[in-house]
Design a protein around this motif. Structure first.
Motif, PDB file in Angstrom:
ATOM      1  N   GLY A 110     104.865  30.377 -75.327  1.00  0.00           N
ATOM      2  CA  GLY A 110     104.915  31.561 -76.176  1.00  0.00           C
ATOM      3  C   GLY A 110     103.950  32.629 -75.700  1.00  0.00           C
ATOM      4  O   GLY A 110     104.276  33.828 -75.703  1.00  0.00           O
ATOM      5  N   SER A 111     102.775  32.220 -75.274  1.00  0.00           N
ATOM      6  CA  SER A 111     101.788  33.181 -74.773  1.00  0.00           C
ATOM      7  C   SER A 111     102.286  33.875 -73.507  1.00  0.00           C
ATOM      8  O   SER A 111     102.069  35.077 -73.312  1.00  0.00           O
ATOM      9  N   ALA A 112     102.958  33.129 -72.632  1.00  0.00           N
ATOM     10  CA  ALA A 112     103.465  33.720 -71.395  1.00  0.00           C
ATOM     11  C   ALA A 112     104.552  34.748 -71.683  1.00  0.00           C
ATOM     12  O   ALA A 112     104.590  35.820 -71.066  1.00  0.00           O
ATOM     13  N   GLN A 113     105.458  34.454 -72.620  1.00  0.00           N
ATOM     14  CA  GLN A 113     106.501  35.423 -72.954  1.00  0.00           C
ATOM     15  C   GLN A 113     105.905  36.665 -73.610  1.00  0.00           C
ATOM     16  O   GLN A 113     106.327  37.789 -73.322  1.00  0.00           O
ATOM     17  N   ARG A 114     104.893  36.474 -74.453  1.00  0.00           N
ATOM     18  CA  ARG A 114     104.237  37.653 -75.056  1.00  0.00           C
ATOM     19  C   ARG A 114     103.565  38.503 -73.976  1.00  0.00           C
ATOM     20  O   ARG A 114     103.581  39.737 -74.045  1.00  0.00           O
ATOM     21  N   ALA A 115     102.988  37.852 -72.966  1.00  0.00           N
ATOM     22  CA  ALA A 115     102.370  38.606 -71.871  1.00  0.00           C
ATOM     23  C   ALA A 115     103.412  39.444 -71.151  1.00  0.00           C
ATOM     24  O   ALA A 115     103.151  40.604 -70.777  1.00  0.00           O
ATOM     25  N   ALA A 116     104.604  38.884 -70.931  1.00  0.00           N
ATOM     26  CA  ALA A 116     105.674  39.626 -70.263  1.00  0.00           C
ATOM     27  C   ALA A 116     106.122  40.816 -71.105  1.00  0.00           C
ATOM     28  O   ALA A 116     106.326  41.920 -70.592  1.00  0.00           O
ATOM     29  N   GLU A 117     106.253  40.606 -72.400  1.00  0.00           N
ATOM     30  CA  GLU A 117     106.675  41.692 -73.289  1.00  0.00           C
ATOM     31  C   GLU A 117     105.624  42.794 -73.343  1.00  0.00           C
ATOM     32  O   GLU A 117     105.948  43.989 -73.283  1.00  0.00           O
ATOM     33  N   GLU A 118     104.364  42.385 -73.454  1.00  0.00           N
ATOM     34  CA  GLU A 118     103.285  43.384 -73.530  1.00  0.00           C
ATOM     35  C   GLU A 118     103.122  44.149 -72.220  1.00  0.00           C
ATOM     36  O   GLU A 118     102.592  45.265 -72.214  1.00  0.00           O
ATOM     37  N   ALA A 119     103.602  43.555 -71.108  1.00  0.00           N
ATOM     38  CA  ALA A 119     103.550  44.236 -69.816  1.00  0.00           C
ATOM     39  C   ALA A 119     104.708  45.210 -69.640  1.00  0.00           C
ATOM     40  O   ALA A 119     104.839  45.822 -68.577  1.00  0.00           O
ATOM     41  N   GLY A 120     105.532  45.334 -70.656  1.00  0.00           N
ATOM     42  CA  GLY A 120     106.625  46.294 -70.613  1.00  0.00           C
ATOM     43  C   GLY A 120     107.908  45.784 -70.003  1.00  0.00           C
ATOM     44  O   GLY A 120     108.815  46.569 -69.717  1.00  0.00           O
ATOM     45  N   MET A 121     108.020  44.473 -69.797  1.00  0.00           N
ATOM     46  CA  MET A 121     109.254  43.938 -69.224  1.00  0.00           C
ATOM     47  C   MET A 121     110.408  44.082 -70.202  1.00  0.00           C
ATOM     48  O   MET A 121     110.306  43.661 -71.358  1.00  0.00           O
ATOM     49  N   ALA A 122     111.505  44.650 -69.739  1.00  0.00           N
ATOM     50  CA  ALA A 122     112.662  44.856 -70.607  1.00  0.00           C
ATOM     51  C   ALA A 122     113.296  43.535 -71.025  1.00  0.00           C
ATOM     52  O   ALA A 122     113.828  43.414 -72.126  1.00  0.00           O
ATOM     53  N   VAL A 123     113.242  42.540 -70.160  1.00  0.00           N
ATOM     54  CA  VAL A 123     113.823  41.230 -70.462  1.00  0.00           C
ATOM     55  C   VAL A 123     112.722  40.212 -70.717  1.00  0.00           C
ATOM     56  O   VAL A 123     112.723  39.507 -71.717  1.00  0.00           O
TER      57      VAL A 123
END
Length: 708
Positions: free
Chosen positions: A371-384
């Motif tokens: 969950g932390s890794a996916q939140r990091a991706a989202e917070e980095a602006g990744m569209a997917v």
């Protein structure tokens, strides 16, 4: 009594597959009644499936077809069962479509919604389920005189949304991406860092990784992520130990030097990733962290996780604890422990309560870090964000095969039939779902698997997505040439997939490479499921295999230059992939012919790219120019094999090898084969150059060269 089996009393095969006599009509009818095909097409026309194969496949479905009398009896019984049913075992419909149900005149139908509501439907011989039923897993009941039936009713979205706009991202094998903080292999902390860097600094929209499924226990372990013990739970070997909150309260200073030695062996001495050594060290450290008292909040979160995961977690943790005592092969356990619902297992679970709880706790930690890794991706602006990979099956001795044995076929493994590329077929050693048992269970085991895969993902990749339609079943003791296709209810499988992806807000990518039955890709497109297109395979086979021009590529796909089973771009451009296969004895044709074919292919691509203005006249092909071609297609997603950024020529997996090549154990390396850390990869000019070209072409910001 006469038998259909074409084997002698010793069990040896008397007739090769291509010479097998055609099966009798009644056996064919029985096979079709249970979704078993009696022919397959290797590319040269239909080939009949031998009677012995049909008998063995039907036996794995609980159907006795060993004699003509048994076949007639089973066929009659099947017809009686179907005629007596008020409802099919499970009903899956698309929202927005009226769906007809053939029920007796005067039957009363009602829908009990998952939220507690109820829909009563009008009487009549041919009933229609309304188009506006809400999405979800409901119950459909029918009454006709003294007869009554109740089955699962799944209402799925008609179509999944596709990603908005276009984006590019990295394709990475997580274990291979080591940082200066890894304990000998890439971990979930590295995944979060990779996502932050790629998103913030490079403008990447996604990060696709290999399956993180729980591997088989014991050593030496199978390093392949595609033959796991469980697909439902991720492997704790991926944990970043220092990120476990209890780490702050435990005296674990002694583990640092040991972790550094594991890391140095790979990064400084060009060693292979030793998953068993990494897990041995992490397990020891995690055992100490497990003993640290949890705060009330942490304890509550753990209880909530175990309640959410339910019986499957209980069985998975129990399997792990039993494997510590009796070994990983469930078939060799004491007889009373071979079924998860036996009283002997209940007694063993109580006796091993602390070990069972330890494995529950590990599953919780991995879920938190995912969950932390996916939140990091989202917070980095990744569209997917993260794209998690769902393997096609599990190890026959592992946790899922033990926990779900009532919905999986025993004595069967899946693979691929012989074709023009592999005359011997393939046996992957993975037990398949039983389509009949899956339907009777309302597809709940499949739904739970998808739910877990999509929970911390922006998208999920379905390995061998054609398996939602049919799978090649190989009976135990048969070569892969003597299998048969068994069909699944594709409308139901796709519906369950669509519902779970919709609820998770995840896109779906299907790996549809290889032999694909006509109509499959069209159905996937209709449901909003993206396909997979690899540059080297996209040819117009109706026009002598000409390179398919960019404007004829499909938009609904993930377009790539390579995959984990194919040569990296550097090897393909240098011809090293042919030399490697020659050294290992894997070439089909003489070395010279294979080299000529590889050079011809590259020459065709040079001509194509030059004609399109993507390559200067007389220039050599480069990864950048090939990725530029991918960007000229309408593909929604463009995937960059992470090792391509630093010129790594070594494949992560070389199909057809086992101990001849270090499959799944190589770190990302430079062109000379020297390992490259995540920190160094982020600082490499070649990485910034490739990412910059992608970002510019997609209208993203031009990334600076940065560090993690």
């Amino acid at each position: 009594m006469a038998a259909y089996l074409d084997r002698d009393q010793t069990g040896s095969e008397q007739v090769p597959a291509q010479d097998a006599p055609p099966p009798p009509p009644e056996l064919v009818a029985l096979a079709h009644a249970h979704g078993v095909d009696d022919t397959y097409d290797p590319g040269s026309g239909p080939v009949p499936v031998g009677p012995d194969t049909l008998v063995a496949v039907l036996a794995s479905l609980g159907v006795d077809a060993s004699t003509p009398e048994a076949v007639r009896s089973e066929l009659a019984e099947h017809r009686r069962t179907v005629a007596a049913r008020l409802l099919p075992p499970c009903v899956v419909v698309r929202q927005g479509r009226r769906t007809a149900l053939d029920v007796p005149a005067g039957a009363e139908l009602a829908v009990e919604l998952e939220d507690g509501g109820r829909w009563a439907l009008p009487k009549g011989h041919s009933h229609w389920l309304p188009a506006d039923l809400p999405l979800g897993r409901h119950r459909l009941t029918a009454k006709a005189g003294p007869r009554e039936a109740s089955v699962a009713l799944i209402v799925a979205p008609a179509r999944l949304p596709e990603p908005q706009g276009r984006s590019w991202g990295f394709l990475a094998q997580l274990y291979s991406v080591l940082s200066d903080r890894s304990w000998g292999m890439g971990d979930l902390g590295d995944l979060a860092e990779l996502a932050r860097w790629a998103g913030h600094e490079l403008g990447a929209g996604f990060l696709q990784i290999n399956p993180l499924h729980a591997g088989m226990p014991g050593a030496p372990s199978d390093p392949s992520p595609y033959r796991p013990s469980s697909r439902r739970f991720a492997d704790p070997v991926h944990l970043r130990v220092e990120a476990v909150p209890e780490y702050a309260y435990a005296p674990l200073d002694g583990y640092g030097p040991r972790a550094r030695r594991l890391r140095a062996e790979v990064l400084e001495h060009d060693g292979l990733i030793d998953r068993d050594a990494v897990w041995a060290l992490k397990r020891e450290a995690l055992q100490e962290l497990y003993a640290v008292p949890r705060t009330v909040g942490r304890a509550a979160a753990f209880r909530a996780f175990t309640a959410r995961e339910g019986e499957w977690l209980e069985r998975y943790a129990t399997y792990c604890a039993l494997a510590e005592v009796h070994g990983p092969n469930r078939h060799e356990w004491p007889k009373g422990l071979r079924r998860p619902d036996s009283p002997h297992v209940a007694a063993a679970r109580a006796e091993l309560a602390e070990r069972v709880d330890f494995h529950r706790w590990l599953a919780w930690l991995v879920d938190e870090q995912l969950g932390s890794a996916q939140r990091a991706a989202e917070e980095a602006g990744m569209a997917v964000g993260l794209i998690h990979d769902l393997a096609v099956g599990v190890h026959p001795d592992g946790a899922d095969a033990w926990a779900l044995q009532d919905v999986m076929a025993e004595g069967i493994s899946v693979g691929a039939p012989p074709d023009a590329f592999n005359a011997h077929g393939q046996d992957w050693g993975l037990p398949p779902w039983r389509p009949d048992a899956l339907a009777e269970a309302g597809y709940e085991p499949f739904a739970q698997l998808l739910r877990a895969a999509a929970r911390h993902a922006g998208a999920i990749r379905i390995d061998h997505v054609m398996g939602l339609f049919r799978l090649w079943w190989v009976p135990a003791g048969h070569p892969p040439t003597r299998g048969a296709y068994v069909r699944y209810d594709a409308e139901a499988m796709l519906g369950v997939l669509a519902l779970e992806a919709h609820r998770a807000g995840a896109y779906v990518i299907g790996e549809d490479l290889g032999t694909v039955e006509r109509g499959v890709r069209e159905q996937l497109t209709e449901r909003g499921i993206l396909g997979t297109s690899v540059l080297w395979f996209e040819r117009d086979w109706q026009r002598k295999g000409e390179i398919l021009p960019p404007d004829r590529w499909r938009s609904g796909c993930l377009a790539t230059l390579t995959t984990h089973d194919l040569p990296p771009t550097a090897a393909r451009l240098s011809g090293e992939h042919v030399e490697l296969r020659h050294r290992l004895g894997l070439l089909v044709h003489p070395l010279g012919e294979e080299q000529d074919a590889a050079r011809t292919e590259l020459a065709e691509w040079r001509t194509e790219l030059t004609a399109r203005g993507l390559l200067p006249e007389g220039a050599d092909l480069t990864p950048e120019t090939l990725y530029a071609f991918l960007l000229a297609t309408p593909a929604s997603l463009v995937g960059v094999w992470l090792p391509d950024a630093v010129g790594d020529p070594r494949p992560q997996n070389l199909p057809g090898t086992w101990d001849q090549y270090p499959n799944w154990r190589l770190p990302v390396a430079d062109g000379g084969g020297h390992p490259v850390t995540l920190d160094r990869l982020a600082a490499e000019p070649s990485t910034a150059r490739l990412a910059g070209a992608l970002a510019d072409a997609l209208g993203r910001r031009t990334p600076p060269s940065g560090t993690v």
